[in-house]
Design a protein around this motif. Structure first.
Motif, PDB file in Angstrom:
ATOM      1  N   ALA A 218      51.401  40.192  30.980  1.00 25.50           N
ATOM      2  CA  ALA A 218      50.121  40.587  31.556  1.00 25.50           C
ATOM      3  C   ALA A 218      49.919  42.081  31.461  1.00 25.50           C
ATOM      4  CB  ALA A 218      50.044  40.131  33.014  1.00 25.50           C
ATOM      5  N   ALA A 219      50.988  42.870  31.729  1.00 27.90           N
ATOM      6  CA  ALA A 219      50.843  44.320  31.688  1.00 27.90           C
ATOM      7  C   ALA A 219      50.613  44.814  30.274  1.00 27.90           C
ATOM      8  CB  ALA A 219      52.092  44.975  32.273  1.00 27.90           C
ATOM      9  N   SER A 220      51.195  44.143  29.286  1.00 26.48           N
ATOM     10  CA  SER A 220      51.030  44.606  27.913  1.00 26.48           C
ATOM     11  C   SER A 220      49.676  44.224  27.335  1.00 26.48           C
ATOM     12  CB  SER A 220      52.132  43.998  27.038  1.00 26.48           C
ATOM     13  OG  SER A 220      52.002  42.598  26.980  1.00 26.48           O
TER      14      SER A 220
ATOM     15  N   VAL B  57      49.779  27.762  20.677  1.00 28.34           N
ATOM     16  CA  VAL B  57      50.606  26.616  20.353  1.00 28.34           C
ATOM     17  C   VAL B  57      49.775  25.375  20.600  1.00 28.34           C
ATOM     18  CG1 VAL B  57      52.740  25.373  20.883  1.00 28.34           C
ATOM     19  CG2 VAL B  57      52.705  27.865  20.961  1.00 28.34           C
ATOM     20  N   ALA B  58      49.954  24.345  19.773  1.00 24.53           N
ATOM     21  CA  ALA B  58      49.168  23.125  19.913  1.00 24.53           C
ATOM     22  C   ALA B  58      49.352  22.541  21.301  1.00 24.53           C
ATOM     23  CB  ALA B  58      49.608  22.116  18.849  1.00 24.53           C
ATOM     24  N   GLY B  59      48.235  22.151  21.933  1.00 26.37           N
ATOM     25  CA  GLY B  59      48.277  21.540  23.254  1.00 26.37           C
ATOM     26  C   GLY B  59      48.445  22.533  24.380  1.00 26.37           C
ATOM     27  N   ARG B  60      48.244  23.825  24.126  1.00 23.84           N
ATOM     28  CA  ARG B  60      48.466  24.852  25.139  1.00 23.84           C
ATOM     29  C   ARG B  60      47.152  25.472  25.562  1.00 23.84           C
ATOM     30  NH1 ARG B  60      52.384  29.904  24.029  1.00 23.84           N
ATOM     31  NH2 ARG B  60      53.431  29.969  26.023  1.00 23.84           N
ATOM     32  N   ALA B  61      47.061  25.879  26.831  1.00 20.63           N
ATOM     33  CA  ALA B  61      45.849  26.507  27.352  1.00 20.63           C
ATOM     34  C   ALA B  61      45.704  27.916  26.786  1.00 20.63           C
ATOM     35  CB  ALA B  61      45.900  26.540  28.870  1.00 20.63           C
ATOM     36  N   PRO B  62      44.536  28.558  26.926  1.00 21.26           N
ATOM     37  CA  PRO B  62      44.318  29.902  26.382  1.00 21.26           C
ATOM     38  C   PRO B  62      45.260  30.926  27.006  1.00 21.26           C
ATOM     39  CG  PRO B  62      42.233  28.843  26.929  1.00 21.26           C
ATOM     40  CD  PRO B  62      43.305  27.960  27.463  1.00 21.26           C
ATOM     41  N   ALA B  63      45.243  32.135  26.413  1.00 21.36           N
ATOM     42  CA  ALA B  63      46.161  33.193  26.819  1.00 21.36           C
ATOM     43  C   ALA B  63      45.854  33.680  28.233  1.00 21.36           C
ATOM     44  CB  ALA B  63      46.066  34.356  25.828  1.00 21.36           C
ATOM     45  N   MET B  64      46.816  34.431  28.784  1.00 25.17           N
ATOM     46  CA  MET B  64      46.708  34.982  30.138  1.00 25.17           C
ATOM     47  C   MET B  64      45.477  35.880  30.264  1.00 25.17           C
ATOM     48  SD  MET B  64      48.123  35.459  33.168  1.00 25.17           S
ATOM     49  CE  MET B  64      49.812  34.916  32.923  1.00 25.17           C
ATOM     50  N   PRO B  65      44.582  35.599  31.242  1.00 29.45           N
ATOM     51  CA  PRO B  65      43.381  36.423  31.396  1.00 29.45           C
ATOM     52  C   PRO B  65      43.590  37.602  32.338  1.00 29.45           C
ATOM     53  CG  PRO B  65      43.219  34.520  32.830  1.00 29.45           C
ATOM     54  CD  PRO B  65      44.547  34.407  32.128  1.00 29.45           C
ATOM     55  N   LEU B  66      44.840  37.872  32.729  1.00 25.61           N
ATOM     56  CA  LEU B  66      45.133  38.952  33.665  1.00 25.61           C
ATOM     57  C   LEU B  66      46.131  39.913  33.055  1.00 25.61           C
ATOM     58  CD1 LEU B  66      45.724  36.963  36.983  1.00 25.61           C
ATOM     59  CD2 LEU B  66      43.776  38.443  36.509  1.00 25.61           C
ATOM     60  N   LYS B  67      46.061  41.153  33.470  1.00 19.59           N
ATOM     61  CA  LYS B  67      47.131  42.103  33.209  1.00 19.59           C
ATOM     62  C   LYS B  67      47.501  42.739  34.543  1.00 19.59           C
ATOM     63  CE  LYS B  67      44.026  45.900  31.809  1.00 19.59           C
ATOM     64  NZ  LYS B  67      43.736  46.871  30.736  1.00 19.59           N
ATOM     65  N   ALA B  68      48.805  42.981  34.718  1.00 13.89           N
ATOM     66  CA  ALA B  68      49.307  43.427  36.017  1.00 13.89           C
ATOM     67  C   ALA B  68      50.214  44.632  35.847  1.00 13.89           C
ATOM     68  CB  ALA B  68      50.061  42.297  36.717  1.00 13.89           C
ATOM     69  N   ALA B  69      50.179  45.527  36.829  1.00  6.52           N
ATOM     70  CA  ALA B  69      51.105  46.652  36.932  1.00  6.52           C
ATOM     71  C   ALA B  69      51.794  46.531  38.283  1.00  6.52           C
ATOM     72  CB  ALA B  69      50.369  47.988  36.804  1.00  6.52           C
TER      73      ALA B  69
ATOM     74  N   THR C  45      48.852  45.707  40.963  1.00  8.28           N
ATOM     75  CA  THR C  45      47.476  46.014  40.583  1.00  8.28           C
ATOM     76  C   THR C  45      47.075  45.077  39.451  1.00  8.28           C
ATOM     77  OG1 THR C  45      47.786  48.334  41.192  1.00  8.28           O
ATOM     78  CG2 THR C  45      45.894  47.802  39.810  1.00  8.28           C
ATOM     79  N   LEU C  46      45.986  44.339  39.640  1.00  5.93           N
ATOM     80  CA  LEU C  46      45.557  43.296  38.710  1.00  5.93           C
ATOM     81  C   LEU C  46      44.199  43.649  38.109  1.00  5.93           C
ATOM     82  CD1 LEU C  46      46.545  40.456  41.114  1.00  5.93           C
ATOM     83  CD2 LEU C  46      47.637  40.784  38.918  1.00  5.93           C
ATOM     84  N   HIS C  47      44.060  43.448  36.791  1.00  9.14           N
ATOM     85  CA  HIS C  47      42.806  43.633  36.064  1.00  9.14           C
ATOM     86  C   HIS C  47      42.555  42.398  35.217  1.00  9.14           C
ATOM     87  CE1 HIS C  47      42.231  48.042  36.732  1.00  9.14           C
ATOM     88  NE2 HIS C  47      43.541  48.002  36.899  1.00  9.14           N
ATOM     89  N   GLY C  48      41.283  42.058  35.033  1.00 11.67           N
ATOM     90  CA  GLY C  48      40.935  41.019  34.087  1.00 11.67           C
ATOM     91  C   GLY C  48      40.975  41.563  32.673  1.00 11.67           C
ATOM     92  N   THR C  49      41.318  40.717  31.706  1.00 12.47           N
ATOM     93  CA  THR C  49      41.417  41.155  30.318  1.00 12.47           C
ATOM     94  C   THR C  49      40.210  40.740  29.482  1.00 12.47           C
ATOM     95  OG1 THR C  49      42.651  39.149  29.748  1.00 12.47           O
ATOM     96  CG2 THR C  49      43.924  41.091  30.370  1.00 12.47           C
ATOM     97  N   GLY C  50      39.345  39.885  30.016  1.00 16.00           N
ATOM     98  CA  GLY C  50      38.169  39.432  29.272  1.00 16.00           C
ATOM     99  C   GLY C  50      36.894  39.774  30.008  1.00 16.00           C
ATOM    100  N   GLY C  51      35.804  39.173  29.554  1.00 17.96           N
ATOM    101  CA  GLY C  51      34.517  39.459  30.169  1.00 17.96           C
ATOM    102  C   GLY C  51      34.226  38.608  31.393  1.00 17.96           C
TER     103      GLY C  51
ATOM    104  N   PRO D 142      39.114  45.527  39.780  1.00 18.46           N
ATOM    105  CA  PRO D 142      40.534  45.230  39.957  1.00 18.46           C
ATOM    106  C   PRO D 142      40.858  44.887  41.409  1.00 18.46           C
ATOM    107  CG  PRO D 142      40.197  47.592  39.817  1.00 18.46           C
ATOM    108  CD  PRO D 142      38.858  46.962  39.558  1.00 18.46           C
ATOM    109  N   VAL D 143      42.019  44.336  41.615  1.00  9.03           N
ATOM    110  CA  VAL D 143      42.515  43.984  42.951  1.00  9.03           C
ATOM    111  C   VAL D 143      43.921  44.540  43.094  1.00  9.03           C
ATOM    112  CG1 VAL D 143      43.327  42.074  44.399  1.00  9.03           C
ATOM    113  CG2 VAL D 143      41.100  41.934  43.285  1.00  9.03           C
ATOM    114  N   VAL D 144      44.207  45.134  44.252  1.00  8.40           N
ATOM    115  CA  VAL D 144      45.542  45.651  44.552  1.00  8.40           C
ATOM    116  C   VAL D 144      46.129  44.824  45.693  1.00  8.40           C
ATOM    117  CG1 VAL D 144      46.908  47.637  45.272  1.00  8.40           C
ATOM    118  CG2 VAL D 144      44.905  47.978  43.806  1.00  8.40           C
TER     119      VAL D 144
END
Length: 440
Positions: free
Chosen positions: A223-225, A232-244, A296-302, A378-380
């Motif tokens: 998430a932080a990176s 991967v087949a049958g897998r949900a979309p990527a992480m929509p959060l990044k965290a510090a 500290t959390l941020h969204g990575t998409g819109g 963001p949310v802390v």
């Protein structure tokens, strides 16, 4: 004069003109006397400008003097960050072996031979003439050098082909799609993140117990990176959060304690909060009695991500070690008590309980789930864990939902479980600045 020395000089001048003692200024800054003394001596630098601003106002600095102090702090802080971020020089690549001419051989009595996999060695076996290698004719030594060069060339070609084709182009490598631990937070990838077989039940790396699979999840490292494993087949979309994640947060910026096995004569002076992770690692110290973790959390998409709840996972409980307690400050305080999610690690099933805060008499509302997070909002989360009876390894699982799916974000300490130990009945030491040593 360095940037840090120039900043310390300005602080000393303002303090002397203001006529306030270190003790009075320390109470107004909500820091310890020893820490303020290191600021003014150039031995340490405030981690945040808020401390510098309060110092200038307490000393009665003019607007121009406050600006100069601010500029000096920015320069010193930039120099400190640049020094911390400067990468180590990469080692120079080893030069490729070059066949040595016959005339320049340092040991003419030995010949070069080619061993397995293109390795080069030396031989003292008798040559084809039945005499030692030193008596071999020059044409034989030239032929051996040519054979060695041909063997090295063949080995290099084989390595290049292996790098291009790989052991098996159709088989994914172990650990593909995972990242190493970061400076602030990380966690080991769960089996589902490493391509586990469909229907397999992942296990908790801390306890070894089976855990239900989430449609989409990840660790605080991914998430932080801002990146995630490939689809991967049958897998949900990527992480929509990044965290510090910060795992060494002190109350009021100065009040904290650590357990360490070393005696007071072997422990260096207490650091400032910004240098606490390196200090604790060097001393192999453990958080004593309590630990504050800030996420500290941020969204990575819109879109918007909903944080549904926070679960506490205790991986192990041990008897607290019989070590010494080292207080980072002789006492500090302030009018601000942040709202937190309080965790009692001694409970059979610890919960993250919302607790309201206080700011100079004004109530700060307790954090409440669900929460909404986006790239612009963001949310802390501030979690304070306490224990009076165990040496506990623990982590946090943050459940989230987005329009694309749902999952869990693991919060830990740089890929390891967080660790907090009780310190009741242990020897307590504080650092006496005037004596330059720890005293009980």
């Amino acid at each position: 004069m360095s940037e840090a020395e120039d900043f310390a000089r300005l602080m000393r001048e303002l303090k002397e003109r203001g006529g306030l003692s270190y003790g009075v200024l320390a109470r107004r800054l909500h820091t310890s006397t020893s820490t303020l003394h290191r600021y003014c001596n150039g031995e340490a630098l405030p981690a945040e400008f808020a401390v510098v601003d309060r110092f200038a106002r307490a000393c009665g600095a003019s607007p121009a003097e406050a600006v100069n102090l601010h500029r000096a702090w920015l320069l010193a802080d930039a120099r400190r960050r640049a020094g911390a971020a400067e990468p180590e020089p990469a080692p120079a690549p080893a030069p490729a072996p070059v066949p040595v001419p016959v005339e320049a051989e340092p040991e003419p009595e030995r010949t070069v031979v080619v061993g397995p996999a293109g390795t080069v060695g030396r031989s003292t076996d008798p040559g084809p003439t039945g005499v030692e290698s030193g008596a071999r004719p020059s044409w034989y030594r030239r032929r051996a050098a040519v054979v060695a060069a041909a063997g090295l060339t063949a080995g290099a070609v084989a390595v290049a082909l292996l790098a291009v084709t790989g052991p098996d182009r159709g088989t994914p490598h172990a650990g593909a799609g995972t990242r190493g631990s970061g400076g602030s937070a990380s966690a080991a990838a769960t089996p589902s993140e490493q391509g586990a077989a469909p229907g397999a039940t992942p296990t908790d790396p801390a306890t070894g117990t089976a855990q239900p699979s989430a449609p989409s999840g990840g660790s605080a490292t991914e998430a932080a990176s801002g990146s995630a494993p490939p689809p991967v087949a049958g897998r949900a979309p990527a992480m929509p959060l990044k965290a510090a994640v910060r795992s060494h947060v002190w109350a009021a910026g100065c009040d904290h304690a650590y357990l360490a096995e070393r005696g007071p004569g072997s422990v260096p002076p207490p650091p400032v909060q910004a240098d606490a992770p390196a200090w604790a690692t060097a001393q192999r110290a453990v958080h004593a009695g309590s630990q504050i973790v800030e996420v500290t959390l941020h969204g990575t998409g819109g879109g918007t991500v909903v944080l549904e709840g926070l679960e506490v996972r205790v991986g192990a409980r041990r008897t607290p070690p019989a070590w010494n307690v080292y207080q980072m400050s002789q006492g500090c305080g302030g009018g601000l008590t942040p709202a937190v999610l309080a965790v009692n690690l001694d409970a059979p099933r610890p919960l993250a309980r919302p607790v309201a805060g206080n700011d100079a008499g004004n109530r700060l509302p307790a954090p409440a789930f669900p929460m909404r997070v986006s790239a612009d909002e963001p949310v802390v989360l501030r979690v304070e864990a306490v224990t009076t009876g165990c040496d506990c390894d623990w982590s946090l699982d943050l459940r989230w939902t987005s329009p694309a799916g749902s999952g869990t974000l693991r919060v830990d300490d740089g890929g390891r479980l967080l660790r907090t130990s009780a310190a009741t009945g242990r020897p307590v030491y504080g650092y006496a600045l005037e004596q330059g040593r720890w005293v009980r």
